[in-house]
Design a protein around this motif. Structure first.
Motif, PDB file in Angstrom:
ATOM      1  N   SER A   1       0.836  -1.206   0.000  1.00  0.00           N
ATOM      2  CA  SER A   1       0.000   0.000   0.000  1.00  0.00           C
ATOM      3  C   SER A   1       0.872   1.258   0.000  1.00  0.00           C
ATOM      4  O   SER A   1       1.804   1.370   0.788  1.00  0.00           O
ATOM      5  CB  SER A   1      -0.863  -0.009   1.264  1.00  0.00           C
ATOM      6  OG  SER A   1      -1.318   1.290   1.517  1.00  0.00           O
TER       7      SER A   1
ATOM      8  N   GLY B   1      -0.056   3.966   1.006  1.00  0.00           N
ATOM      9  CA  GLY B   1      -0.517   4.818   2.102  1.00  0.00           C
ATOM     10  C   GLY B   1      -1.585   5.787   1.611  1.00  0.00           C
ATOM     11  O   GLY B   1      -1.975   5.791   0.457  1.00  0.00           O
TER      12      GLY B   1
ATOM     13  N   GLN C   1       0.318   5.566   6.837  1.00  0.00           N
ATOM     14  CA  GLN C   1      -0.277   4.249   7.060  1.00  0.00           C
ATOM     15  C   GLN C   1      -0.700   4.030   8.511  1.00  0.00           C
ATOM     16  O   GLN C   1      -1.393   3.071   8.808  1.00  0.00           O
ATOM     17  CB  GLN C   1       0.723   3.159   6.647  1.00  0.00           C
ATOM     18  CG  GLN C   1       0.988   3.180   5.147  1.00  0.00           C
ATOM     19  CD  GLN C   1       2.008   2.148   4.704  1.00  0.00           C
ATOM     20  OE1 GLN C   1       2.998   1.921   5.373  1.00  0.00           O
ATOM     21  NE2 GLN C   1       1.780   1.527   3.578  1.00  0.00           N
TER      22      GLN C   1
ATOM     23  N   GLN D   1      -3.416   1.056  12.574  1.00  0.00           N
ATOM     24  CA  GLN D   1      -3.161   1.091  11.135  1.00  0.00           C
ATOM     25  C   GLN D   1      -4.308   1.852  10.467  1.00  0.00           C
ATOM     26  O   GLN D   1      -5.455   1.671  10.840  1.00  0.00           O
ATOM     27  CB  GLN D   1      -3.139  -0.335  10.549  1.00  0.00           C
ATOM     28  CG  GLN D   1      -1.985  -1.201  11.046  1.00  0.00           C
ATOM     29  CD  GLN D   1      -0.631  -0.625  10.695  1.00  0.00           C
ATOM     30  OE1 GLN D   1       0.091  -0.177  11.570  1.00  0.00           O
ATOM     31  NE2 GLN D   1      -0.316  -0.598   9.421  1.00  0.00           N
TER      32      GLN D   1
END
Length: 819
Positions: free
Chosen positions: A459, A461, A523, A557
């Motif tokens: 990811s 973010g 993140q 997260q």
């Protein structure tokens, strides 16, 4: 275990192949295995599936060992239960239930998982699906939560029973664990204490395996979403457990004859001989070891070099006010750190472009290498929070960290271990060699935390705005003056973004404050809870700041799926018995571009600046003048002014008063928290129907700032200012002078020109919705690149000698003697 060794052998072979063909391939953060660069289409897909099988067969082998360990633990339970009801019980039923709590359940869960997974791995084919097995395993983690909560009591009970009962002592000192089916060892002897730790170790291991599996599972494979879900559940579970769950695998023996275990490790920046050095720091149960990774030849095992160690029995933390003054640290100016972020963003977008156009892998590797060098520089030079460690027999060591959170984590982990009965010792050179040699195998943090170490499918973010309401907190033992700070990660390290007001003399603070935090590829969100200290004698000599006491801290997260809903999402972070209740919602950058015109034409928010100035018969809107005046009167020395968010409800109240043109504006302004006034000014500029520097000129500003020749840039940038409508230009010059005055107080308010450009750049200068439509399909890195360029434009004008409206208008071509 043989299968695991075969897997590693295969990977070493791949590593050699990769080294021959193309250097600089990043390593996987999961298990230190090489990441297989995409090269040869089908062969590569085959390798990915081969890697899947290798990861799984290694995991299966360790799962068999784990089941045998649980079996060995359960073996004495039945006879112990049988004697419990006789006239001579070894243990009472209650003691048995406490010691062996949930072991049977955990055993059954894993036995079922193993029996389902084993045939799939043994009769392997590329279409095999097993995500549902991992998802089911993750969904049963509640049993582990119960086990972990009871773990401490189970250990204490077992220890007490051993002291009081010889028979039980003999049983618990030597439990027989069956060896794996294919191994030569029929069984091994293990203590009950060691076996009771195994379930805690196991959750971390499963999470690492899920990471690796996901990395080698194509995104269109039916397993992919299931494995993602399992990983999300496992990670949430891990972060929800307060007990430190790092894999503490056995190292060597401590002076007291116990097993020395690794508790925590990570990369820290040490200030050594006046310069910054990156170190890998290992905290064992009785010693802190500071090491440096040796450069080693290809194919050889990497090794660590010990720089120094301090036995925990000799380790003390000097009180901040007692520590000797900090050696002169060459602090890197903020603007250099921000420039480096911009460079990294530019390289990231170049990598994306190369990939999109199927560019040469050598060109991509070159860019990645450059990105790594720049990120490494940032990692080394950004931390500034001092963390001093002192050996009572002499030397002090100083680390620089990027967040109070890390400092408190290291301090707490060390202090927790120091509660035990520790002895001082000196390691012989052989013992030190053995200990340092074990670091490579034991480490849990494999890679330097830079984004170029991440794989492309990880990811990127979140980019945009996170709205957070900090509601309240419970669980304090006594009344105190309490506040919270919010941190998010940006470019690999954490930055403090908001701070609640101090709630005085209470055990149940009710802040109910809302903040808007800008995210740059973030993140994680952290919340830290502090007790405010008003004692001027508690000054930290390392950075001249009063040290407030951390009462608790927690991290979550930021899951893009969960956060990106239009509704508020309520959550609780638990920290050392304290519970902080908060809500959050996220709006992406493209959403924040949609400027909504005001419904009330008599208002000022969301109304064209030319309309407002005409109605007011003013050159600069009244709201801008009033907010600037108030900030200069009482906020110019406020730490983090314009960067620290104001309370959203206060900002909304001020917005309503300005929109209604209420007579009480001045009274309200003088009573309002200064960060709310600063926030109102930012909101005004953000809600303009088009940005202050206009949609029409946006592309030209982007081109102008990218010019290399100083004279051409000067000419272009001044010409662009001249092209602005008068109300926009006069307001911009007014704001510019104000921000320069704020930056003059940088030693006190910590706000440099660069910090201010970072806050205001993306607000005053944004692509129009039409402009951005094409952008939104591109990677978020290109977004980030855009934002950096917006910051650079504002910074250019902030660093420029004073710009006069009349001079500007007089010159058709603008030449400056400075160029």
């Amino acid at each position: 275990m043989e299968e695991e060794e075969e897997a590693i052998g295969y990977l070493d072979k791949v590593l050699e192949d990769e080294e021959d063909s193309e250097p600089g391939t990043p390593t996987s953060p999961g298990l230190g295995f090489p990441f297989l660069a995409s090269k040869k289409g089908e062969r590569d897909a085959g390798k990915g599936l081969e890697m899947r099988k290798l990861v799984l067969s290694g995991f299966l082998a360790s799962e068999e060992i784990y089941i045998n360990q649980l079996e060995a633990l359960l073996l004495p339970m039945k006879p112990l239960k049988a004697t419990a009801t006789t006239s001579q019980p070894v243990l009472t039923i209650q003691q048995i239930e406490t010691i062996f709590y949930k072991i049977q359940d955990i055993y059954e869960i894993h036995k079922e998982f193993y029996d389902s997974l084993c045939p799939k791995v043994q009769q392997w084919d590329s279409q095999v699906t097993l995500g549902h097995l991992f998802q089911k395993l993750a969904s049963q983690l509640g049993v582990y939560k119960a086990f972990v909560d009871n773990y401490k009591i189970a250990l204490e009970t077992a220890e007490k029973c051993s002291q009081n009962n010889n028979q039980f002592q003999k049983i618990s000192e030597e439990l027989k664990v069956k060896g794996p089916k294919d191994s030569k060892e029929s069984h091994s002897s293990v203590t009950m204490e060691a076996l009771l730790y195994k379930p805690i170790d196991r959750v971390t291991r499963s999470t690492l395996v899920l990471h690796d599996l996901l990395k080698h599972t194509p995104a269109d494979h039916p397993d992919y979403p299931l494995l993602q879900d399992a990983l999300r559940i496992s990670q949430n579970f891990l972060s929800s457990i307060n007990e430190d769950i790092d894999p503490r695998r056995t190292a060597v023996t401590t002076p007291k004859g116990e097993t020395r275990q690794l508790v925590k490790d990570g990369f820290l920046v040490e200030l050594s001989e006046g310069s910054r050095k990156l170190r890998h720091v290992f905290l064992f149960t009785d010693v802190l070891l500071c090491a440096k990774l040796k450069k080693s030849a290809v194919g050889k095992h990497q090794q660590y070099d010990c720089k120094w160690y301090v036995p925990l029995a000799d380790l003390v933390f000097p009180a901040p006010e007692e520590s000797e003054p900090c050696p002169q640290v060459h602090a890197i100016p903020d603007h250099e750190l921000e420039d480096m972020k911009m460079k990294i963003s530019v390289i990231k977008s170049e990598v994306q472009k190369e990939k999109a156009s199927k560019g040469q892998s050598r060109a991509i590797e070159r860019l990645k290498k450059k990105m790594f060098e720049n990120e490494f520089w940032l990692l080394l030079n950004s931390p500034s929070i001092p963390f001093r460690i002192h050996n009572r027999n002499g030397k002090s060591y100083l680390f620089l960290l990027s967040s109070d959170y890390e400092r408190s984590e290291w301090r707490e982990a060390i202090q927790k271990l120091q509660k035990k009965d520790l002895q001082a010792f000196v390691l012989s050179s052989v013992e030190l060699q053995v200990l340092t040699g074990s670091c490579f195998k034991l480490r849990t943090v494999h890679n330097i935390p830079v984004t170029s170490n991440k794989d492309d499918d990880e990811s990127p973010g979140l980019y945009g705005f996170l709205h957070v309401i900090v509601h309240s907190a419970k669980g304090f033992k006594q009344s105190a003056n309490l506040y919270c700070t919010l941190e998010v990660d940006s470019f690999g390290y954490f930055v403090s973004k908001a701070k609640t007001r101090v709630f005085r003399d209470t055990t149940e603070p009710q802040w109910n404050e809302e903040f808007e935090i800008e995210l740059e590829g973030s993140q994680s969100l952290r919340i830290l809870c502090y007790e405010k200290c008003y004692d001027k004698t508690k000054l930290n000599k390392d950075n001249n700041e009063i040290v407030d006491k951390i009462m608790g801290k927690g991290q979550i997260q930021l899951d893009p799926q969960a956060v990106q809903t239009k509704n508020w999402h309520m959550d609780v972070i638990e920290m050392n018995g304290i519970k902080v209740e908060f809500s959050m919602k996220f709006s992406s950058r493209d959403m924040s571009l949609k400027r909504t015109p005001s419904k009330k034409q008599t208002g000022v928010f969301g109304v064209k600046i030319s309309v407002v100035t005409k109605r007011e018969r003013s050159k600069v809107p009244y709201i801008v003048r009033q907010c600037v005046e108030e900030v200069e009167k009482r906020g110019i020395e406020e730490v983090g002014i314009y960067r620290i968010s104001g309370v959203a409800t206060d900002i909304q109240a001020l917005k309503a008063v300005f929109d209604a043109n209420n007579k009480d504006i001045l009274v309200m302004l003088s009573d309002m928290d200064i960060n709310a006034i600063a926030g109102t000014l930012k909101l005004y500029f953000r809600e303009l129907p088009e940005p202050l520097l206009t949609d029409r000129l946006y592309p030209a500003f982007m081109e102008g700032i990218a010019l290399s020749d100083p004279a051409a840039k000067e000419n272009c940038m001044m010409h662009l200012l001249r092209s602005l409508p008068d109300p926009n230009l006069i307001t911009f010059l007014f704001l510019l002078e104000h921000l320069k005055r704020v930056a003059e107080k940088e030693p006190i308010n910590k706000m440099s020109l660069h910090n201010l450009a970072t806050v205001f750049g993306p607000t005053l200068l944004r692509p129009s919705e039409v402009e951005s439509k094409g952008h939104l399909t591109l990677a978020s890195d290109i977004w980030s690149h855009d934002v950096m360029a917006q910051v650079q434009v504002l910074l250019y004008y902030l660093q420029h000698p004073p710009i006069s409206y009349t001079e500007l208008k007089r010159n058709t071509l603008y030449f400056s003697t400075d160029v």
